[in-house]
Design a protein around this motif. Sequence first.
Motif, PDB file in Angstrom:
ATOM      1  N   HIS A 119     -13.846 -12.000  -0.844  1.00 30.53           N
ATOM      2  CA  HIS A 119     -14.386 -10.945  -1.665  1.00 30.53           C
ATOM      3  C   HIS A 119     -13.250 -10.533  -2.675  1.00 30.53           C
ATOM      4  O   HIS A 119     -13.355  -9.633  -3.399  1.00 30.53           O
ATOM      5  N   GLY A 120     -12.121 -11.397  -2.614  1.00 31.89           N
ATOM      6  CA  GLY A 120     -11.117 -11.173  -3.719  1.00 31.89           C
ATOM      7  C   GLY A 120     -10.388  -9.614  -3.478  1.00 31.89           C
ATOM      8  O   GLY A 120      -9.698  -8.947  -4.355  1.00 31.89           O
ATOM      9  N   LEU A 121     -10.194  -9.411  -1.889  1.00 30.10           N
ATOM     10  CA  LEU A 121      -9.491  -8.192  -1.592  1.00 30.10           C
ATOM     11  C   LEU A 121      -8.161  -8.451  -0.811  1.00 30.10           C
ATOM     12  O   LEU A 121      -8.292  -9.372   0.022  1.00 30.10           O
ATOM     13  N   PRO A 122      -6.981  -7.649  -1.105  1.00 23.41           N
ATOM     14  CA  PRO A 122      -6.090  -7.794  -0.245  1.00 23.41           C
ATOM     15  C   PRO A 122      -6.134  -7.509   1.041  1.00 23.41           C
ATOM     16  O   PRO A 122      -7.015  -6.489   1.396  1.00 23.41           O
ATOM     17  N   VAL A 123      -5.229  -8.093   1.942  1.00 24.14           N
ATOM     18  CA  VAL A 123      -5.426  -7.657   3.501  1.00 24.14           C
ATOM     19  C   VAL A 123      -3.998  -7.494   3.967  1.00 24.14           C
ATOM     20  O   VAL A 123      -3.010  -7.964   3.604  1.00 24.14           O
ATOM     21  N   MET A 124      -3.886  -6.190   4.598  1.00 27.11           N
ATOM     22  CA  MET A 124      -2.532  -5.531   4.991  1.00 27.11           C
ATOM     23  C   MET A 124      -2.636  -5.370   6.477  1.00 27.11           C
ATOM     24  O   MET A 124      -3.589  -5.122   7.306  1.00 27.11           O
ATOM     25  N   GLU A 125      -1.653  -5.837   7.081  1.00 27.76           N
ATOM     26  CA  GLU A 125      -1.283  -5.519   8.398  1.00 27.76           C
ATOM     27  C   GLU A 125      -0.288  -4.640   8.952  1.00 27.76           C
ATOM     28  O   GLU A 125       0.812  -4.943   8.413  1.00 27.76           O
ATOM     29  N   ASP A 126      -0.453  -3.569   9.630  1.00 26.82           N
ATOM     30  CA  ASP A 126       0.413  -2.588  10.042  1.00 26.82           C
ATOM     31  C   ASP A 126       0.831  -3.174  11.397  1.00 26.82           C
ATOM     32  O   ASP A 126       0.013  -2.886  12.635  1.00 26.82           O
TER      33      ASP A 126
ATOM     34  N   ASN B  33       8.722   2.954   9.282  1.00 24.62           N
ATOM     35  CA  ASN B  33       7.374   2.156   9.161  1.00 24.62           C
ATOM     36  C   ASN B  33       6.308   3.222   8.572  1.00 24.62           C
ATOM     37  O   ASN B  33       5.109   2.761   7.757  1.00 24.62           O
ATOM     38  N   ALA B  34       6.390   4.286   8.821  1.00 22.20           N
ATOM     39  CA  ALA B  34       5.362   5.198   8.422  1.00 22.20           C
ATOM     40  C   ALA B  34       5.566   5.191   6.953  1.00 22.20           C
ATOM     41  O   ALA B  34       4.350   5.407   6.024  1.00 22.20           O
ATOM     42  N   ALA B  35       6.609   5.401   6.365  1.00 23.73           N
ATOM     43  CA  ALA B  35       7.002   5.349   4.933  1.00 23.73           C
ATOM     44  C   ALA B  35       6.746   4.029   4.392  1.00 23.73           C
ATOM     45  O   ALA B  35       5.978   3.910   3.170  1.00 23.73           O
TER      46      ALA B  35
ATOM     47  N   ALA C 253      14.411   1.750   9.965  1.00 22.27           N
ATOM     48  CA  ALA C 253      13.682   1.161   8.807  1.00 22.27           C
ATOM     49  C   ALA C 253      12.410   0.702   8.756  1.00 22.27           C
ATOM     50  O   ALA C 253      11.857   0.536   9.776  1.00 22.27           O
ATOM     51  N   GLY C 254      11.675   0.654   7.647  1.00 23.39           N
ATOM     52  CA  GLY C 254      10.456   0.133   7.687  1.00 23.39           C
ATOM     53  C   GLY C 254      10.498  -1.017   6.732  1.00 23.39           C
ATOM     54  O   GLY C 254      10.743  -1.078   5.469  1.00 23.39           O
ATOM     55  N   ILE C 255       9.936  -2.126   7.388  1.00 24.99           N
ATOM     56  CA  ILE C 255      10.231  -3.422   6.604  1.00 24.99           C
ATOM     57  C   ILE C 255       8.675  -3.981   6.081  1.00 24.99           C
ATOM     58  O   ILE C 255       7.821  -3.715   6.653  1.00 24.99           O
ATOM     59  N   ILE C 256       8.886  -4.265   4.884  1.00 26.88           N
ATOM     60  CA  ILE C 256       7.497  -4.810   4.199  1.00 26.88           C
ATOM     61  C   ILE C 256       7.785  -6.111   3.593  1.00 26.88           C
ATOM     62  O   ILE C 256       8.587  -6.657   3.104  1.00 26.88           O
TER      63      ILE C 256
ATOM     64  N   GLU D 132      -2.885   7.003  16.781  1.00 30.41           N
ATOM     65  CA  GLU D 132      -1.888   8.089  16.446  1.00 30.41           C
ATOM     66  C   GLU D 132      -0.772   7.833  17.391  1.00 30.41           C
ATOM     67  O   GLU D 132      -1.043   7.497  18.724  1.00 30.41           O
ATOM     68  N   ILE D 133       0.302   7.989  16.828  1.00 29.55           N
ATOM     69  CA  ILE D 133       1.824   7.808  17.783  1.00 29.55           C
ATOM     70  C   ILE D 133       2.482   9.245  17.791  1.00 29.55           C
ATOM     71  O   ILE D 133       1.975  10.147  17.442  1.00 29.55           O
ATOM     72  N   GLY D 134       3.704   9.132  18.410  1.00 25.28           N
ATOM     73  CA  GLY D 134       4.505  10.353  18.585  1.00 25.28           C
ATOM     74  C   GLY D 134       4.758  11.003  17.262  1.00 25.28           C
ATOM     75  O   GLY D 134       4.985  10.278  16.405  1.00 25.28           O
ATOM     76  N   GLY D 135       4.868  12.488  17.652  1.00 28.67           N
ATOM     77  CA  GLY D 135       5.149  12.860  16.073  1.00 28.67           C
ATOM     78  C   GLY D 135       3.999  13.430  15.238  1.00 28.67           C
ATOM     79  O   GLY D 135       4.324  13.681  14.327  1.00 28.67           O
ATOM     80  N   SER D 136       2.729  12.996  16.024  1.00 30.58           N
ATOM     81  CA  SER D 136       1.635  13.295  15.192  1.00 30.58           C
ATOM     82  C   SER D 136       1.476  12.609  14.060  1.00 30.58           C
ATOM     83  O   SER D 136       0.877  13.035  13.046  1.00 30.58           O
ATOM     84  N   TYR D 137       1.957  11.387  14.000  1.00 30.54           N
ATOM     85  CA  TYR D 137       1.625  10.248  12.923  1.00 30.54           C
ATOM     86  C   TYR D 137       0.403   9.523  13.123  1.00 30.54           C
ATOM     87  O   TYR D 137       0.119   9.175  14.405  1.00 30.54           O
ATOM     88  N   ARG D 138      -0.464   9.725  12.462  1.00 27.27           N
ATOM     89  CA  ARG D 138      -1.974   9.366  12.244  1.00 27.27           C
ATOM     90  C   ARG D 138      -2.277   8.641  11.118  1.00 27.27           C
ATOM     91  O   ARG D 138      -1.985   9.018   9.866  1.00 27.27           O
ATOM     92  N   ILE D 139      -2.937   7.195  11.408  1.00 25.61           N
ATOM     93  CA  ILE D 139      -3.323   6.778  10.203  1.00 25.61           C
ATOM     94  C   ILE D 139      -4.237   7.378   9.079  1.00 25.61           C
ATOM     95  O   ILE D 139      -3.901   7.275   8.086  1.00 25.61           O
TER      96      ILE D 139
END
Length: 475
Positions: free
Chosen positions: A255-262, A157-159, A306-309, A183-190
């Motif tokens: 505003h014509g902007l895409p919205v993404m959710e992690d 999911n980070a990828a 896996a990281g699912i999009i 921030e989650i384990g392994g120092s993954y930070r948004i």
Amino acid sequence: MDENRQAQLKQLPGVDRILEFGADEGHFDHIPKSVLIPAIRSAIDALRAQIIESDVPPDSSCFSRITLVAEVKKQAGQTMALKLRRTVNATGVVVHTNLGRSLLSPVVMGNLAAISSRYSNLEFDLKAGRRGSRYSAVEGILCELSGAQAAMIVNNNAAATLLCLDTLATGQEVIVSRGELVEIGGSYRIPDVMAKSGAILKEVGTTNRTHPRDYENAIGERTGLLLKVHTSNYSIVGFTAAVSLPDLVSIGRRHGLPVMEDLGSGTLVDFSKYGLIKEPTVQESLAAGVDVVTFSGDKLLGGPQAGIILGGRRHIDRIKANSLTRALRIDKMTLAALEATLQLYRDEPQAMQQIPTLRMLTLPLPVIQGRAAELKSRLERIPGARLKVELLDISSKAGGGSLPMLDLPSRCLGVTVDGTSVNAVERWMRSSNPPIIGRIENDQFIVDPRTLQEEELDIIEKAFADMLAVGTHGR
């Protein structure tokens, strides 16, 4: 150095001599020479060090052919042993990151073995007779289950987050609530992932409260994306406010902007139907109108890493075309495991039973109590009176950063051994074959049956029996 030690040093055989010892009866026949020679040298060096450094020099038996050959075989065995090993998870943490996260269903393993051991149509379109896309194996079923228009998969999911930000907002501002900069384990930070993607972080709101007006006021000419990050690995409680996904989508549309959710963990199942706390589902996020949603495959989904999009075709097609996708793509084994896992979701009751993560999360307390009572009875039948076993009401955890506020009621075993510290018990269990990983609480070794598999009761019983037979003591 005394004369006795000097004489022993002269007795040390050379590598060739030990090779002859082993060759006489074929002791080394199945050991590769690349392993055997270093093992012989290691055995010689260990004996030399013992002669020089030990307070009491070794006796003559250490120089015997049998002893030397046995030591070489031991050294070689340690070198050749696989480092990645099966473990017994007695912690009660279902999605345990350090122990490999989600277990795969036997059905999934069957498909994984079949695909991995043979050629497959990984990137071959059987109908058209030409090169195809590796994502076609799972894109259709992901869209069917979630309601998305299009889908793709990367290695975690980070990828997925990195790839989406790089595609949709590189060089542009991404607006995100300050309370969602996880921030989650392994120092993954948004913020760090955003920086690597080339996007520019623009925080809004405060740690505990963010309002729609915060997003509205922050939108400008450089804004490229509105991002919502589900706080799946922590919770802010008390005086709080957050902008809902539907409201954020409305702002994006105006505003014509895409919205993404992690979504982080991500789930296709509404856990509230099974007596657990409500966790937003992937289907609900897409139904709210989000343009892109990302989540993990090996957490609440119960599949492989896996990281699912998922999302609208226009955005997913752009993401697929990004040159980073090749660096982040998944292999045939992940695809085989993911497709077989997703197939189980076509029948939700079947998925709840056959996907180990879902089964363990929703395991009824009476089942856990019965398993705990059986294991307690087994341990108490072990000869000797040193083992003390107590049944305890201690909560399990979902783990993997998922459902942080959820305590799963469980019935655990608290084990102590007279004359042996709890740390020594834990070390023994961890050094068993296979290693048994529990936890220490209140000076007891805790075994939580929620995460034990059926055959693992035998393994735990044997490990304790072996420990008592050896008479382990110590701190």
